[in-house]
Design a protein around this motif. Structure first.
Motif, short mmCIF file in Angstrom:
data_model
loop_
_atom_site.label_atom_id
_atom_site.label_comp_id
_atom_site.label_asym_id
_atom_site.label_seq_id
_atom_site.Cartn_x
_atom_site.Cartn_y
_atom_site.Cartn_z
N PRO A 1 -6.80 0.28 7.43
CA PRO A 1 -7.14 1.40 8.31
C PRO A 1 -6.01 1.71 9.28
N GLU A 2 -5.78 3.00 9.50
CA GLU A 2 -4.78 3.45 10.47
C GLU A 2 -5.41 4.20 11.63
N GLY A 3 -6.74 4.28 11.66
CA GLY A 3 -7.43 4.93 12.76
C GLY A 3 -7.81 6.36 12.43
N PHE A 4 -8.17 7.10 13.49
CA PHE A 4 -8.55 8.49 13.30
C PHE A 4 -8.09 9.30 14.50
N ASP A 5 -8.01 10.61 14.30
CA ASP A 5 -7.72 11.50 15.42
C ASP A 5 -8.74 12.62 15.45
N VAL A 6 -8.96 13.14 16.65
CA VAL A 6 -9.94 14.19 16.85
C VAL A 6 -9.24 15.37 17.51
N SER A 7 -9.37 16.55 16.88
CA SER A 7 -8.84 17.76 17.49
C SER A 7 -10.01 18.72 17.69
N ALA A 8 -9.73 19.89 18.19
CA ALA A 8 -10.79 20.87 18.46
C ALA A 8 -11.52 21.29 17.19
N LYS A 9 -10.85 21.29 16.04
CA LYS A 9 -11.45 21.78 14.80
C LYS A 9 -11.81 20.71 13.80
N GLU A 10 -11.18 19.54 13.88
CA GLU A 10 -11.37 18.56 12.82
C GLU A 10 -11.23 17.13 13.31
N ASN B 1 -9.82 13.53 11.57
CA ASN B 1 -9.08 12.99 10.43
C ASN B 1 -9.08 11.47 10.48
N PHE B 2 -9.44 10.85 9.35
CA PHE B 2 -9.41 9.41 9.20
C PHE B 2 -8.23 9.05 8.31
N PHE B 3 -7.44 8.08 8.73
CA PHE B 3 -6.22 7.70 8.03
C PHE B 3 -6.33 6.26 7.53
N MET B 4 -5.91 6.03 6.28
CA MET B 4 -5.89 4.68 5.75
C MET B 4 -4.83 4.56 4.67
N LEU B 5 -4.23 3.39 4.59
CA LEU B 5 -3.25 3.09 3.54
C LEU B 5 -3.96 2.38 2.41
N THR B 6 -3.57 2.70 1.18
CA THR B 6 -4.21 2.11 0.01
C THR B 6 -3.28 2.15 -1.20
N MET C 1 0.85 -1.17 0.00
CA MET C 1 0.00 0.00 0.00
C MET C 1 0.90 1.24 0.00
N ASP C 2 0.93 1.89 -1.13
CA ASP C 2 1.88 2.97 -1.35
C ASP C 2 1.43 4.36 -0.90
N TYR C 3 0.13 4.53 -0.64
CA TYR C 3 -0.40 5.87 -0.35
C TYR C 3 -1.15 5.91 0.97
N GLN C 4 -1.10 7.07 1.60
CA GLN C 4 -1.92 7.32 2.78
C GLN C 4 -3.04 8.26 2.35
N LEU C 5 -4.27 7.82 2.51
CA LEU C 5 -5.45 8.61 2.24
C LEU C 5 -5.91 9.21 3.56
N VAL C 6 -6.17 10.51 3.56
CA VAL C 6 -6.65 11.20 4.76
C VAL C 6 -7.98 11.86 4.41
N ILE C 7 -9.00 11.52 5.17
CA ILE C 7 -10.32 12.13 5.00
C ILE C 7 -10.59 12.99 6.23
N LYS C 8 -10.87 14.25 5.98
CA LYS C 8 -11.04 15.24 7.05
C LYS C 8 -12.49 15.69 7.12
N SER D 1 -13.38 16.84 3.40
CA SER D 1 -12.30 17.08 2.45
C SER D 1 -11.38 15.87 2.51
N ALA D 2 -10.64 15.64 1.44
CA ALA D 2 -9.78 14.47 1.38
C ALA D 2 -8.56 14.74 0.52
N ALA D 3 -7.47 14.07 0.86
CA ALA D 3 -6.23 14.17 0.10
C ALA D 3 -5.42 12.91 0.36
N TYR D 4 -4.41 12.72 -0.47
CA TYR D 4 -3.52 11.58 -0.27
C TYR D 4 -2.08 12.03 -0.48
#
Length: 103
Positions: free
Chosen positions: A37-46, A48-53, A1-8, A77-80
């Motif tokens: 899946p790499e899990g998610f983190d929660v901050s005051a503003k956002e 983020n869900f992390f996954m390798l693909t 899995m070469d990429y990390q996908l982050v969904i915010k 929003s999402a980016a990799y």
């Protein structure tokens, strides 16, 4: 899995955060072996869900459907990036005005 996908998800756009209790299982069911899946983190503003693909665009299309069914696509929003890389390539929204960053 070469990429990390982050969904915010921007927290101010969410009516409720109740979906967090089931969203990881829903994503795993929809994406299967296409992501690690790499899990998610929660901050005051956002949130983020992390996954390798191997295919971030295809994985995002399937993941976006899960977020839409949960009713939380409004602030999405999402980016990799290459796994371990620093520079993101934005996926959504398609005309992203600002640079995708993590806290």
């Amino acid at each position: 899995m070469d990429y990390q996908l982050v969904i915010k998800l921007w927290r101010k756009s969410l009516d409720s955060e109740a979906f967090l209790s089931t969203i990881e299982a829903d994503l795993a069911a929809a994406l299967g072996a296409a992501v690690e899946p790499e899990g998610f983190d929660v901050s005051a503003k956002e949130i983020n869900f992390f996954m390798l693909t191997a295919d971030p665009r295809a994985a995002f299309r399937k993941a976006r459907e899960v977020f839409e069914r949960a009713g939380v696509e409004k602030g999405l929003s999402a980016a990799y990036r290459l796994n371990g890389g620093a520079q993101f390539t934005s996926l959504w929204p398609q005309r992203m005005a600002r640079k995708f960053t993590l806290p």
